[in-house]
Design an enzyme around this catalytic site. Structure first.
Site, short mmCIF file in Angstrom:
data_model
loop_
_atom_site.label_atom_id
_atom_site.label_comp_id
_atom_site.label_asym_id
_atom_site.label_seq_id
_atom_site.Cartn_x
_atom_site.Cartn_y
_atom_site.Cartn_z
N SER A 113 39.56 47.06 43.29
CA SER A 113 40.00 45.78 42.75
C SER A 113 38.85 44.78 42.59
CB SER A 113 41.11 45.23 43.63
OG SER A 113 41.67 44.10 43.04
N HIS A 114 38.92 43.69 43.30
CA HIS A 114 37.96 42.60 43.13
C HIS A 114 36.78 42.72 44.09
CE1 HIS A 114 41.00 41.91 46.06
NE2 HIS A 114 40.14 41.17 46.73
N ASP A 278 40.28 40.56 37.04
CA ASP A 278 39.44 41.10 38.11
C ASP A 278 38.93 42.51 37.80
OD1 ASP A 278 41.85 42.45 38.41
OD2 ASP A 278 41.59 42.67 40.57
N ASP A 280 39.86 45.59 38.33
CA ASP A 280 40.74 46.62 37.77
C ASP A 280 41.81 46.04 36.84
OD1 ASP A 280 41.92 45.43 40.00
OD2 ASP A 280 43.24 47.13 40.35
N ASP A 282 44.22 43.74 37.18
CA ASP A 282 45.59 43.35 37.55
C ASP A 282 45.72 41.89 37.96
OD1 ASP A 282 44.32 43.71 39.96
OD2 ASP A 282 45.79 45.11 40.80
N ARG A 283 44.60 41.22 38.24
CA ARG A 283 44.69 39.80 38.62
C ARG A 283 44.43 38.90 37.42
NH1 ARG A 283 42.37 38.72 44.65
NH2 ARG A 283 43.52 40.41 45.62
N LYS A 377 50.82 44.47 39.10
CA LYS A 377 50.54 43.16 38.55
C LYS A 377 49.65 43.35 37.34
CE LYS A 377 47.10 42.33 42.15
NZ LYS A 377 47.34 42.56 43.58
C1 G1P Z 1 44.94 41.05 48.95
C2 G1P Z 1 45.93 39.98 48.56
C3 G1P Z 1 47.25 40.61 48.21
C4 G1P Z 1 47.05 41.65 47.11
C5 G1P Z 1 45.99 42.64 47.52
C6 G1P Z 1 45.64 43.61 46.39
O1 G1P Z 1 45.40 41.76 50.08
O2 G1P Z 1 46.09 39.03 49.60
O3 G1P Z 1 48.15 39.61 47.81
O4 G1P Z 1 48.26 42.33 46.83
O5 G1P Z 1 44.78 41.96 47.89
O6 G1P Z 1 45.18 42.96 45.25
P1 G1P Z 1 44.89 41.45 51.58
O7 G1P Z 1 43.39 41.57 51.57
O8 G1P Z 1 45.29 40.02 51.86
O9 G1P Z 1 45.59 42.42 52.46
ZN ZN Z 2 42.86 44.10 41.32
#
Ligand code: G1P
Ligand code: ZN
Length: 544
Positions: A113-114, A278, A280, A282-283, A377
């Site tokens: 992800s990010h 982000d 991947d 999804d954000r 998302k």
């Molecule tokens: C974080 C975000 C959560 C999201 C996840 C994946 O997880 O808080 O809302 O679904 O990334 O993108 P966390 O690191 O808080 O467990």
């Molecule tokens: Zn992501």
């Protein structure tokens, strides 16, 4: 080509977190690390013969190598069909779209992800089921259990295939289809939104926008949809080329990390609309001229105006938000007379509600918004929703936001992250607050009186499964709230997240800076948990 059985032994720590297994590249490239986890996914699925998979990732370092290994393992485990995005690319929402559109049995998405990428960065694997959504906790637990008793994995003895050429390749008895990673997703978007109307907005000489793909996966998707199909001027999409290290940046769409976009929004010729996605895809982050639209408000606004969008013109079945997300959307749901569900953090909890037609829209404070069009998302979807709304209502984003606050009141919200803290200290801090929960009701903290305090526990209304220990909630009599939880996606030490929100109806107090509006609550949250004292941190690392 023969199937090779490679003996192995369980490797510690292969436990999926909030969103799949996320580790450093160094850890993932240890001998057998990737193979063990992939074999454990397949073992948890049972007999894989004849099954089909989607495969692709966000393009970060190790994406390509991992995809080749997974293809050889899928073939050795008897999958009949693997649909893979060209270049081993697929955004997370596009993977969900492809699983659903082609009726596949599931998918493997390669992404952290990010989190930063590159050889020194992070890598990750997520498994999605046949509904296109993240594996529910029962499946993640079965995968983890399989990692602890693994003694071999299977791999086909065959060279890499060309993943840059569209078409079909046969690996053993598996058909590998290399597809355009963008087309199906772009078609889906065109079926949901009023593209001609958005195109005329984007062609208006006074509407200028920018989409920052942050050198991550959404670049090709945004170019195709915004510039090619909707006719936005060339250059609307910036940082559009996906890079293995995201250009050295941190592909998290927030005010702290989307620097190029923020600079353009505040430059000499401020833009009407800005957005970013982000690693991947999804954000999403959405900015109006001079305003940041908090994701909690964004979800509420999309819900309140959904019937202006073709796909949602018939209304919404219901809405869901993750627990730490502000309650702005709850007010809209009450107004619309539809149910609103509060789920634990993580997208996997929304899938059951969507599959059972209990909700249409959902979101999280962490820049995640989505609908039942897929089971993830979806960053670009949220951006297109906003553009369609601006076009349909003929109002700028900032006016839509202000009018929303005037009508429903404003839920001030902020999240403070303390990153890479000592894991034992962070766990002890949370445990100490948990022990104090029963004594808190009635106490006054920073001028706010505690009404209730608990450790959030969710019972899924569809399958009755129970998820306990999902974050500590302190609810105040004036409607304010503090939530503490530990991140389930980090790879270094622990990350403590503290979420603050309060509700304001007074029309004269709707325009405060969130840190100011929440100042007494923030001081109370720090004091109650002893953050500065126990973690030695006087300031959070990231404020969103
Ligand atoms: C974080 C975000 C959560 C999201 C996840 C994946 O997880 O808080 O809302 O679904 O990334 O993108 P966390 O690191 O808080 O467990
Ligand atoms: Zn992501």
């Amino acid at each position: 080509m023969s199937v090779v059985r490679v003996n192995t032994q369980p490797l510690a720590g292969q436990k999926p977190g909030t969103s799949g297994l996320r580790k450093t590249v160094a850890e993932f490239s240890r001998p057998g690390y990737l193979e063990n986890f992939v074999q454990s996914i397949f073992n948890a699925l049972g007999d894989c013969s004849g099954k089909s998979l989607a495969l692709g990732g966000d393009g970060r370092f190790y994406n390509r190598q991992a995809a080749q290994v997974i293809l050889r393992m899928a073939a050795a485990n008897g999958f009949s069909r693997v649909v893979v995005g060209r270049g081993a690319l697929l955004s997370t929402p596009a993977a969900s779209c492809i699983i659903r559109k082609y009726g596949l049995d599931g998918g493997i998405v390669l992404s952290a992800s990010h989190n930063p990428g590159g050889p020194e960065g992070d890598f990750g694997i997520k498994f999605n089921g046949a509904n296109g959504g993240p594996a529910p906790e029962s499946v993640s637990s079965a995968i983890h259990a399989a990692t602890t008793r693994l003694d071999h994995y299977l791999v086909l003895d065959t060279p890499d295939i060309d993943l840059d050429r569209l078409g079909t390749v046969t690996l053993g008895s598996t058909t590998v289809e290399v597809i355009d990673p963008v087309a199906d997703y772009a078609d889906l978007m065109a079926s949901l939104f009023d593209f001609p109307r958005i195109a005329s907005l984007l062609g208006h000489r006074r509407f200028h926008m920018c989409f920052d793909a942050m050198h991550a996966i959404t670049g090709p998707y945004a170019l195709e949809i915004l510039e090619r199909r909707l006719g936005a001027p060339p250059g609307t999409v910036i940082n559009a080329v996906p890079l293995e290290d995201f250009g050295g940046g941190h592909p998290d769409p927030n005010l702290a990390h989307a620097g190029d976009l923020v600079a353009r929004m505040n430059g000499d010729e401020p833009l009407a609309f800005g957005a970013a996605s982000d690693g991947d895809g999804d954000r999403n982050m959405v900015l109006g001229s001079g305003v940041f639209i908090n994701p909690c408000d964004s979800l509420a606004i999309l819900a309140a105006n959904a019937t202006a969008i073709p796909a949602y013109s018939g209304g919404l079945a219901g809405i869901a938000r993750s627990m730490p997300t502000s309650r702005a959307v709850d007010r809209v749901a009450a107004d619309l007379g539809i149910p609103c569900f509060e789920t634990p953090t993580g997208w996997k909890f929304f899938g059951n509600l969507m599959d059972a037609d209990r909700i249409t829209l959902c979101g999280e404070e962490s820049f995640g918004t989505g609908s039942s069009h897929v089971r993830e998302k979806d960053g670009l979807w949220a951006v297109l929703f906003w553009l369609n709304l601006i076009a349909a209502l003929s109002k700028p984003a900032r006016t839509i936001l202000r009018e929303h606050w005037q009508r429903y009141g404003r839920d001030y919200f902020t999240r403070h992250d303390y990153e890479a803290v000592d894991a034992d200290k962070a766990a002890a801090l949370v445990e100490a607050v948990r022990e104090r929960l029963p004594e808190l009701p009635g106490q006054c903290l920073g001028g706010h009186t505690v009404q209730a305090a608990d450790d959030f526990c969710y019972t899924d209304p569809v399958d009755g499964s129970v998820s306990a220990g999902q974050g500590l909630r302190i609810l105040f009599t004036d409607g304010a709230r503090i939530v503490y939880r530990l991140s389930g996606t980090g790879t270094a030490g622990a990350t403590l997240r503290v979420y603050y929100d309060s509700y304001q109806r007074d029309p004269a107090l709707l325009e405060l800076a969130p840190q100011r509006a929440l100042a007494t609550l923030i001081a109370a949250g720090d004091e109650l948990a002893g953050i500065s004292r126990l973690l030695g941190r006087t300031q959070p690392d990231v404020i969103t």
